[in-house]
Design an enzyme around this catalytic site. Structure first.
Site, PDB file in Angstrom:
ATOM      1  N   CYS A 234       0.824  -1.210   0.000  1.00  0.00           N
ATOM      2  CA  CYS A 234       0.000   0.000   0.000  1.00  0.00           C
ATOM      3  C   CYS A 234       0.857   1.259   0.000  1.00  0.00           C
ATOM      4  O   CYS A 234       1.213   1.770   1.056  1.00  0.00           O
ATOM      5  CB  CYS A 234      -0.925  -0.014   1.212  1.00  0.00           C
TER       6      CYS A 234
ATOM      7  N   CYS B 269      -0.463   4.309   1.833  1.00  0.00           N
ATOM      8  CA  CYS B 269      -0.334   4.230   3.291  1.00  0.00           C
ATOM      9  C   CYS B 269       1.119   4.433   3.726  1.00  0.00           C
ATOM     10  O   CYS B 269       1.386   5.101   4.711  1.00  0.00           O
ATOM     11  CB  CYS B 269      -0.767   2.871   3.836  1.00  0.00           C
ATOM     12  N   ASP B 270       2.056   3.811   3.014  1.00  0.00           N
ATOM     13  CA  ASP B 270       3.420   3.695   3.529  1.00  0.00           C
ATOM     14  C   ASP B 270       4.475   4.533   2.816  1.00  0.00           C
ATOM     15  O   ASP B 270       5.616   4.606   3.280  1.00  0.00           O
ATOM     16  CB  ASP B 270       3.867   2.217   3.475  1.00  0.00           C
TER      17      ASP B 270
END
Ligand code: NAP
Length: 324
Positions: free
Chosen positions: A145, A148-149
């Site tokens: 992701c 997200c990261d």
């Protein structure tokens, strides 16, 4: 906007008209239709609710948002819309279902519920490569992701595995942070849409290694390098602090094994029968979205399937026979 109610919620211990399992476009769209057809509706959305849209940044292909919209914002709006019609949303994970008799039973990590009709909209999750080091280094450099990261990889070197739209999207997001982004693809052509491919190939931070596969992720506490093998079997080491796996998805159907028929890849089998199009092998249980559809897999198609399943659940309950 004011809430609008078309039904009374069931008394404690009594069945809901419709229980929807899932919390992406298919689930919320189904709920908008079932609630507006006066069916009391429970959505069991899971602790990490929102599905794949939560992992998506710009959504430019959902109608009604000419400027585009962020995935999490789109799914939050969908939830708000379902709740406006008094759908009951619970962020609980369904751990087992029993479809052997009606009302159907659904057990979550927090309680037990029953319903006269069920819509399965659990979607699909990450398909991992399954190579050595991947599981151990997940959350330690290996991710699926980028939205997200990606900020964790500021001024680091990252690789992205895959050649579809997801891989393109991950790579583009990562260019905002990483010093270099290397896409590793097993063939000599991407399967992603032309629009996405063009963006990627025009980006100077992105480099592509064609005809190659990642065979191992290597690192102690954190990812240090990936081992890449070309089609002649020649291996090379590629130093990287981050690796994003974007090779597709697997349907979230573990809890439905033995309850409805699944195909050989684990997707719920969709049946067209008795005037229904979103039926499963079990009468009264319907399906919608990526959990059965491995072809289109779009937010808008999932929402469309959710609409159909919602209408068909109403028809099954003899609530408001849809006009088709
Ligand atoms: P996908 O289109 O199925 O692409 C998966 C990619 O991973 C393919 O390039 C495939 O290679 C590769 N792959 C599969 N298994 C592999 C393995 N074991 N080892 C190495 N590579 C492997 O999946 P997706 O990219 O997740 O997209 C899914 C759907 O969502 C698509 O319909 C896509 O259009 C849509 N989507 C849209 C957007 C957007 O519009 N913003 C964003 C993301 C996704 P091959 O090409 O060789 O098969």
């Amino acid at each position: 906007m004011e809430n609008t109610k078309f039904f009374e919620k069931p008394q404690e211990g009594q069945p809901w008209d419709v229980a929807i399992i899932g919390s992406g476009p298919s689930a919320f769209s189904a709920a908008v239709y079932s609630t507006r057809g006066a069916a009391s509706t429970l959505i069991l959305g899971g602790a990490n609710w929102g599905g794949q849209l939560m992992l998506t940044t710009d959504v430019d292909n959902y109608p009604g948002f000419p400027e585009g919209i962020q995935g999490p914002e789109l799914v939050a709006k969908m939830r708000a819309q379902a709740e406006r019609f008094d759908a009951e949303f619970k962020a609980e994970d369904v751990v087992s279902v029993d479809f052997s008799s009606n009302p159907f039973k659904l057990k979550t990590d927090a309680g037990e519920y029953s319903a006269n009709a069920v819509i399965i909209g659990t979607g699909a999750g990450t398909h991992w490569l399954g190579v050595p080091g991947e599981e151990k280094l997940r959350g330690r450099g290996v991710s699926s992701c980028a939205p997200c990261d990606a900020p964790f990889f500021k001024e680091k070197r990252v690789v992205v595995v895959g050649g579809g739209d997801s891989a393109m999207e991950e790579a583009l997001v990562l260019t905002k942070y990483a010093t270099s982004v290397t896409i590793i693809h097993r063939r000599d052509a991407f399967r992603a849409s032309q629009a996405m491919q063009q963006k990627v190939l025009a980006n100077k931070k992105i480099n592509v290694i064609w005809n190659s596969e990642v065979t191992e992720f290597v690192g102690g506490d954190k990812l240090e390098k990936v081992i890449v093998k070309d089609k002649d079997g020649k291996a090379a080491e590629l130093p990287a602090e981050g690796a994003f796996v974007a090779i597709g998805h697997v349907p979230a159907t573990e809890i439905f094994k033995g309850q409805v028929e699944l195909d050989e890849k684990g997707y719920v089998k969709r049946y067209e029968k008795d005037g229904y199009k979103m039926a499963t092998s079990k009468e009264g249980v319907f399906v919608a979205g990526d959990v059965h559809d491995f072809h289109y897999r779009q937010a808008v198609t999932a929402a469309g399937f959710g609409c159909m399943a919602g209408m068909e659940a109403l028809k099954h309950l003899d609530k408001e026979p849809p006009n088709y």
